[in-house]
Design a protein around this motif. Structure first.
Motif, PDB file in Angstrom:
ATOM      1  N   ALA A 172       0.831  -1.203   0.000  1.00  0.00           N
ATOM      2  CA  ALA A 172       0.000   0.000   0.000  1.00  0.00           C
ATOM      3  C   ALA A 172       0.866   1.255   0.000  1.00  0.00           C
ATOM      4  N   ALA A 173       0.380   2.280  -0.741  1.00  0.00           N
ATOM      5  CA  ALA A 173       1.069   3.568  -0.764  1.00  0.00           C
ATOM      6  C   ALA A 173       0.617   4.438   0.401  1.00  0.00           C
ATOM      7  N   LEU A 174      -0.558   4.140   0.923  1.00  0.00           N
ATOM      8  CA  LEU A 174      -1.133   4.935   2.002  1.00  0.00           C
ATOM      9  C   LEU A 174      -1.919   4.027   2.945  1.00  0.00           C
ATOM     10  N   LYS A 175      -1.624   4.108   4.224  1.00  0.00           N
ATOM     11  CA  LYS A 175      -2.354   3.346   5.231  1.00  0.00           C
ATOM     12  C   LYS A 175      -2.923   4.298   6.272  1.00  0.00           C
ATOM     13  N   ILE A 176      -4.201   4.124   6.563  1.00  0.00           N
ATOM     14  CA  ILE A 176      -4.872   4.967   7.554  1.00  0.00           C
ATOM     15  C   ILE A 176      -5.509   4.061   8.602  1.00  0.00           C
ATOM     16  N   ASN A 207      -2.678  12.083   7.478  1.00  0.00           N
ATOM     17  CA  ASN A 207      -2.136  11.097   6.530  1.00  0.00           C
ATOM     18  C   ASN A 207      -2.232  11.539   5.075  1.00  0.00           C
ATOM     19  N   THR A 208      -2.931  12.622   4.820  1.00  0.00           N
ATOM     20  CA  THR A 208      -3.130  13.060   3.432  1.00  0.00           C
ATOM     21  C   THR A 208      -2.716  14.513   3.207  1.00  0.00           C
ATOM     22  N   ASN A 209      -1.963  15.054   4.177  1.00  0.00           N
ATOM     23  CA  ASN A 209      -1.450  16.425   4.062  1.00  0.00           C
ATOM     24  C   ASN A 209      -2.561  17.449   3.821  1.00  0.00           C
ATOM     25  N   GLN A 210      -3.606  17.346   4.610  1.00  0.00           N
ATOM     26  CA  GLN A 210      -4.701  18.309   4.544  1.00  0.00           C
ATOM     27  C   GLN A 210      -4.901  18.929   5.924  1.00  0.00           C
ATOM     28  N   LYS A 211      -5.726  19.947   5.990  1.00  0.00           N
ATOM     29  CA  LYS A 211      -6.089  20.543   7.267  1.00  0.00           C
ATOM     30  C   LYS A 211      -7.282  19.785   7.844  1.00  0.00           C
ATOM     31  N   ALA A 237     -10.637   0.449  11.718  1.00  0.00           N
ATOM     32  CA  ALA A 237      -9.806  -0.572  11.067  1.00  0.00           C
ATOM     33  C   ALA A 237      -8.610   0.120  10.434  1.00  0.00           C
ATOM     34  N   THR A 238      -7.702  -0.666   9.878  1.00  0.00           N
ATOM     35  CA  THR A 238      -6.588  -0.118   9.106  1.00  0.00           C
ATOM     36  C   THR A 238      -6.923  -0.265   7.628  1.00  0.00           C
ATOM     37  N   TYR A 239      -6.893   0.839   6.914  1.00  0.00           N
ATOM     38  CA  TYR A 239      -7.269   0.867   5.497  1.00  0.00           C
ATOM     39  C   TYR A 239      -6.040   1.124   4.635  1.00  0.00           C
ATOM     40  N   SER A 240      -5.902   0.343   3.592  1.00  0.00           N
ATOM     41  CA  SER A 240      -4.778   0.491   2.670  1.00  0.00           C
ATOM     42  C   SER A 240      -5.258   1.046   1.339  1.00  0.00           C
ATOM     43  N   PHE A 241      -4.512   2.006   0.823  1.00  0.00           N
ATOM     44  CA  PHE A 241      -4.815   2.606  -0.474  1.00  0.00           C
ATOM     45  C   PHE A 241      -3.537   2.593  -1.311  1.00  0.00           C
ATOM     46  N   TYR A 242      -3.699   2.491  -2.611  1.00  0.00           N
ATOM     47  CA  TYR A 242      -2.549   2.250  -3.470  1.00  0.00           C
ATOM     48  C   TYR A 242      -2.161   3.465  -4.306  1.00  0.00           C
ATOM     49  N   GLU A 243      -2.738   4.614  -3.901  1.00  0.00           N
ATOM     50  CA  GLU A 243      -2.328   5.882  -4.497  1.00  0.00           C
ATOM     51  C   GLU A 243      -2.190   6.908  -3.375  1.00  0.00           C
ATOM     52  N   THR A 287     -13.142   8.396  -1.805  1.00  0.00           N
ATOM     53  CA  THR A 287     -12.743   6.983  -1.876  1.00  0.00           C
ATOM     54  C   THR A 287     -12.399   6.453  -0.487  1.00  0.00           C
ATOM     55  N   ILE A 288     -11.662   7.251   0.269  1.00  0.00           N
ATOM     56  CA  ILE A 288     -11.259   6.849   1.620  1.00  0.00           C
ATOM     57  C   ILE A 288     -12.489   6.597   2.496  1.00  0.00           C
ATOM     58  N   VAL A 289     -13.403   7.556   2.486  1.00  0.00           N
ATOM     59  CA  VAL A 289     -14.597   7.456   3.325  1.00  0.00           C
ATOM     60  C   VAL A 289     -15.513   6.334   2.834  1.00  0.00           C
ATOM     61  N   SER A 290     -15.618   6.183   1.518  1.00  0.00           N
ATOM     62  CA  SER A 290     -16.477   5.134   0.964  1.00  0.00           C
ATOM     63  C   SER A 290     -15.977   3.747   1.358  1.00  0.00           C
ATOM     64  N   ASP A 291     -14.650   3.576   1.405  1.00  0.00           N
ATOM     65  CA  ASP A 291     -14.083   2.291   1.842  1.00  0.00           C
ATOM     66  C   ASP A 291     -14.443   2.008   3.304  1.00  0.00           C
ATOM     67  N   MET A 292     -14.422   3.051   4.110  1.00  0.00           N
ATOM     68  CA  MET A 292     -14.765   2.889   5.528  1.00  0.00           C
ATOM     69  C   MET A 292     -16.237   2.537   5.691  1.00  0.00           C
ATOM     70  N   LEU A 293     -17.079   3.149   4.870  1.00  0.00           N
ATOM     71  CA  LEU A 293     -18.515   2.835   4.909  1.00  0.00           C
ATOM     72  C   LEU A 293     -18.769   1.408   4.422  1.00  0.00           C
TER      73      LEU A 293
END
Length: 380
Positions: free
Chosen positions: A140-144, A162-166, A211-217, A224-230
């Protein structure tokens, strides 16, 4: 005189005949009772043997002669219930429910997300061993990681970090009605119109599964992040559909109930007993009077709840309002969700968490107050 003697003899004969008939009837009744008792014993024995054989069969390999393996994917964040359902649906085990109880009996944990090669010929212990050591297909490129018991504002901060946002920008987006409705179209059964109740503070509160979520970008969109959690929440609740239907719990009610248990529970506490207190209070038409709802109403994180805090005017304040809160006050893990559906059968109406993390349960207010005086200082 002879006629009178004959009459007496006739009466005696009738009496004797009647007694013989009664004795015969009594024998018949005793035989019937004996047959009924034996039938009950036989049925009970058959049920007992049948239950034993059913469980024994469910614990055996689905098909001992089928050595052919197939790839089975266990998604990230899968709980015991969802894993059991997946394995049954994929034709690896006989009975997902029995497998779930088998896991709990053995106190197994630490299951890994990944793609596994499994076969119907595997013993249950082999299956357990496998799903504790699988590997995901690509790095994974990104894990939350979203822990249990986190409120939406805290989850927004985790995502932002984890995504460099405020964090305030992420929270504003999560509360944006247009954004939420776009998610509702993707998850209509989970995100019902209940989340748009005017009393609700955050529509998505409690819906983003821990949970721990993995994303590949690295630039994965927030949607996309929130939809995966839902989606993960949907998968977890799918394992409880029969219980939810039986208790007439919608996803919103279940997640709300589970969040109250989650926020009250410590690491060592028995969530099912806390659940029983809430259920008993609801049935008795008593307010739940749970401190985390007061803190949620205030929008503050503080170690103690003081008496003055209990006066906060909010539909989330369960000291002032009966019933559940308008919506969840945090996200809940699989253990709290199950506890909400399966409370212990107790007569408790009160519980008290000590400084050591131990929870003391009481039946009466007098008993509760005595424990409170003994274990809690009076500066609440």
């Amino acid at each position: 005189m002879k006629d009178r003697e004959q009459d007496n003899m006739s009466k005696k004969a009738l009496i004797r005949k009647s007694m013989i008939e009664r004795q015969g009837e009594a024998k018949v009744v005793r035989k019937i009772i004996l047959i009924i008792v034996m039938a009950f014993i036989l049925v009970a024995g058959i049920i007992g043997i049948g239950g034993y054989l059913y469980v024994k069969s469910a614990l055996e390999p689905l098909d001992p002669d089928n050595k052919k393996t197939k790839e089975v994917e266990i998604p990230i964040g899968s709980g015991v219930s969802s894993i059991s359902t997946i394995l049954e649906d994929e034709g690896i085990i006989k009975n997902g429910r029995i497998f779930k109880y088998y896991i709990k009996l053995k106190n197994e944990s630490g299951f890994q997300a990944g793609t596994y090669k499994l076969s119907p010929s595997m013993e249950l212990d082999e299956v357990l061993s496998s799903i504790k050591s699988g590997k995901v297909m690509k790095e994974a490129a990104l894990k939350i990681t979203i822990p249990e018991g986190k409120q939406l504002s805290q989850i927004a901060t985790i995502i932002a970090d984890n995504t460099n946002q405020k964090s305030e920008d992420v929270l504003d987006k999560l509360d944006d009605e247009k954004f939420v409705k776009s998610l509702q179209k993707k998850h209509p059964k989970l995100l019902t119109d209940a989340i748009f109740n005017e009393k609700i503070i955050h529509p998505l509160e409690g819906y983003l599964f821990p949970a721990t979520y993995s994303f590949y970008e690295t630039t994965t969109p927030l949607e996309t992040i929130v939809s995966d959690m839902l989606s993960q929440t949907e998968k977890v609740l799918a394992g409880y559909q029969s219980e939810m239907k039986e208790k007439k719990y919608s996803p919103h009610i279940l997640l709300t109930f589970a969040s109250l248990i989650e926020e009250e529970a410590t690491v060592n506490v028995d969530r099912n007993k806390i659940s029983s207190v809430f259920h008993n209070r609801l049935e008795a038409n008593m307010p739940l009077q749970t401190d985390p709802t007061v803190l949620y109403a205030k929008g503050k994180h503080q170690k103690k709840v003081y008496y003055k805090d209990l006066e906060v005017e909010s539909p989330y304040n369960t000291y002032k309002n009966k019933g559940l809160t308008p919506g969840p006050i945090a996200n809940a893990g699989d253990t709290s969700i199950e506890a909400a559906l399966h409370p212990d059968k107790t007569k408790y109406y009160y519980f008290l968490a000590t400084s050591s993390g131990k929870v003391l349960f009481s039946v009466s207010l007098d008993e509760h107050n005595k424990k409170k005086a003994q274990h809690i200082t009076s500066d609440k």
